[in-house]
Design a protein around this motif. Structure first.
Motif, PDB file in Angstrom:
ATOM      1  N   GLU A  21       0.827  -1.214   0.000  1.00  0.00           N
ATOM      2  CA  GLU A  21       0.000   0.000   0.000  1.00  0.00           C
ATOM      3  C   GLU A  21       0.856   1.257   0.000  1.00  0.00           C
ATOM      4  N   ILE A  22       1.920   1.252   0.810  1.00  0.00           N
ATOM      5  CA  ILE A  22       2.810   2.420   0.850  1.00  0.00           C
ATOM      6  C   ILE A  22       3.608   2.529  -0.451  1.00  0.00           C
ATOM      7  N   ALA A  23       4.016   1.388  -0.988  1.00  0.00           N
ATOM      8  CA  ALA A  23       4.752   1.386  -2.262  1.00  0.00           C
ATOM      9  C   ALA A  23       3.896   2.012  -3.363  1.00  0.00           C
ATOM     10  N   ARG A  24       2.618   1.627  -3.409  1.00  0.00           N
ATOM     11  CA  ARG A  24       1.708   2.163  -4.428  1.00  0.00           C
ATOM     12  C   ARG A  24       1.512   3.673  -4.238  1.00  0.00           C
ATOM     13  N   ALA A  25       1.352   4.094  -2.974  1.00  0.00           N
ATOM     14  CA  ALA A  25       1.152   5.518  -2.685  1.00  0.00           C
ATOM     15  C   ALA A  25       2.380   6.333  -3.105  1.00  0.00           C
ATOM     16  N   LEU A  26       3.567   5.781  -2.890  1.00  0.00           N
ATOM     17  CA  LEU A  26       4.797   6.478  -3.292  1.00  0.00           C
ATOM     18  C   LEU A  26       4.829   6.697  -4.797  1.00  0.00           C
ATOM     19  N   GLN A 347     -13.401   6.406   9.887  1.00  0.00           N
ATOM     20  CA  GLN A 347     -12.032   6.485  10.421  1.00  0.00           C
ATOM     21  C   GLN A 347     -11.174   5.338   9.881  1.00  0.00           C
ATOM     22  N   PHE A 348      -9.898   5.359  10.240  1.00  0.00           N
ATOM     23  CA  PHE A 348      -8.956   4.288   9.888  1.00  0.00           C
ATOM     24  C   PHE A 348      -8.903   4.057   8.375  1.00  0.00           C
ATOM     25  N   SER A 349      -8.769   5.136   7.612  1.00  0.00           N
ATOM     26  CA  SER A 349      -8.766   4.978   6.153  1.00  0.00           C
ATOM     27  C   SER A 349      -7.354   4.752   5.623  1.00  0.00           C
ATOM     28  N   LEU A 350      -7.293   4.038   4.519  1.00  0.00           N
ATOM     29  CA  LEU A 350      -6.022   3.771   3.849  1.00  0.00           C
ATOM     30  C   LEU A 350      -5.374   5.077   3.393  1.00  0.00           C
ATOM     31  N   ASP A 351      -6.196   6.004   2.897  1.00  0.00           N
ATOM     32  CA  ASP A 351      -5.668   7.307   2.446  1.00  0.00           C
ATOM     33  C   ASP A 351      -4.954   8.023   3.588  1.00  0.00           C
ATOM     34  N   ASP A 352      -5.569   8.017   4.767  1.00  0.00           N
ATOM     35  CA  ASP A 352      -4.946   8.662   5.933  1.00  0.00           C
ATOM     36  C   ASP A 352      -3.591   8.027   6.246  1.00  0.00           C
TER      37      ASP A 352
END
Length: 368
Positions: A21-26, A347-352
């Motif tokens: 998830e973090i890799a994709r966001a980067l 709350q607790f969203s992936l975007d956050d």
């Protein structure tokens, strides 16, 4: 920015999913993403999202892993990441030694994420020896501050793990063809009040508690049926056999169904009438609890760890004091008797989670 994340393998699990998830966001934010692991079935998905994967045997808790220090150092020097983000203890130790051989002026910044309540010892302490330490819940913040005084409180950053609400929409119902296939494969589930216990088959997940509950519910609520969604790895097959023998000896074979490892967990959570969280130990977060609540399925679980944090904010009526078997049974009976509503989760969203993590990356690269 160029960020290199390190973890043992890329097969399945919360650490692995968070890494992707973090890799994709980067990549989506225009940064470069590199992931180092021993490989696994999620590598193809990672690369399809635009990250680079480097295969290195950083997965074994063995002295032989020390041979990976020099190759890891060479890889870091070649890739020249701005940040190295370690997510597990063996990769953290190997990174610790690898970075020591790189001149301070060209050394990347170091971040760790504490995903678990690790055993408290020198081996685990390495996870708290980064410039910034991400804790995945307030429970993990407490665990670090109480057990690792070497880690300054100002270096701990709580970033809740999150889920994509679009992937687990409120009120979601599985498609008819999926339901029909389930009725075909497991006809005993049709027209029942389904109580779901998700998670791998291990002694930690509370399967014995589930068996006791089903025994207590059998006479008064014959419509109650338990579904165990999760597989047993080869080392746990004997435990699975043990559970099945217990179920048979208590004449509960018609009340409990094991469906094995499934990739359609969303559908199972949505089709269930109630989801249970009965782990014998505190969980750092409780992703499945959040996913169930997100689709609108009530959850009843023990009041500890990350699960308690999620339930207290989203569905407090599902909280039960740890090991209070009487109240646990009463809560389940109440859910069978009266349909409960779960409010949409905001709350607790992936975007956050992604935004907060990338903000931390940017903060650390611009600080001295």
């Amino acid at each position: 920015m160029k960020v290199m994340q390190l973890l043992p393998e890329l097969n399945s699990g919360g650490v692995e999913r968070g890494t992707l998830e973090i890799a994709r966001a980067l990549v989506q934010a225009g940064h470069q993403s590199v992931v180092v692991s021993h490989g696994g079935r999620l590598v193809a998905e990672l690369e399809a999202q635009g990250s680079k994967h480097c295969s290195l045997a950083i997965h074994k808790k063995a002295l032989s892993s020390l041979w990976q220090i020099a190759p890891l150092r060479a890889l870091i020097e070649k890739e020249q990441p701005d940040i190295v983000h370690v997510r597990s203890r063996v990769p953290a130790w190997l990174t610790h030694f690898a970075l020591k051989g790189i001149p301070k002026a060209t050394r990347p910044r170091l971040i760790s994420t504490v995903h678990g309540f690790y055993s408290i010892n020198r081996y685990s302490q390495i996870m708290t020896q980064a410039e910034k330490v991400i804790a995945v819940s307030d429970s993990v913040v407490d665990y670090i501050t109480q057990n690792y005084k070497n880690c300054p409180p100002q270096d701990i950053v709580r970033i809740y793990r999150g889920i994509d609400a679009k992937a687990f929409p409120h009120g979601y119902m599985p498609p008819k063809h999926w339901q029909n296939q389930v009725w075909q494969d497991f006809p005993e589930l049709k027209d029942k009040f389904l109580i779901c216990l998700p998670g791998r088959i291990t002694r930690l997940k509370g399967h014995e508690t589930l068996i006791t509950l089903m025994q207590q519910l059998k006479t008064q609520f014959p419509q109650a049926h338990a579904v165990v969604v999760g597989g047993a790895d080869p080392k746990k097959v004997a435990y699975l056999d043990e559970l099945k023998n217990t179920i048979q000896s208590k004449d509960l074979s018609d009340q409990i169904t094991f469906v094995g490892h499934r990739s359609d967990i969303r559908e199972w959570l949505a089709m269930s009438d109630l989801v249970l969280s009965l782990s014998n130990q505190a969980e750092t977060f409780g992703r499945t609890v959040l996913e169930a609540l997100s689709v609108g399925t009530p959850v009843v679980g023990w009041q500890r760890g990350g699960v308690a944090e999620i339930l207290s904010q989203l569905y407090p009526q599902g909280l039960v004091a740890v090991d209070d078997q009487v109240t646990l049974l009463q809560k389940i009976q109440q859910h069978i008797q009266t349909l409960k509503q779960v409010a949409p989760v905001t709350q607790f969203s992936l975007d956050d989670m992604c935004q907060q993590t990338l903000a931390l990356y940017e903060q650390i690269t611009t600080s001295k």
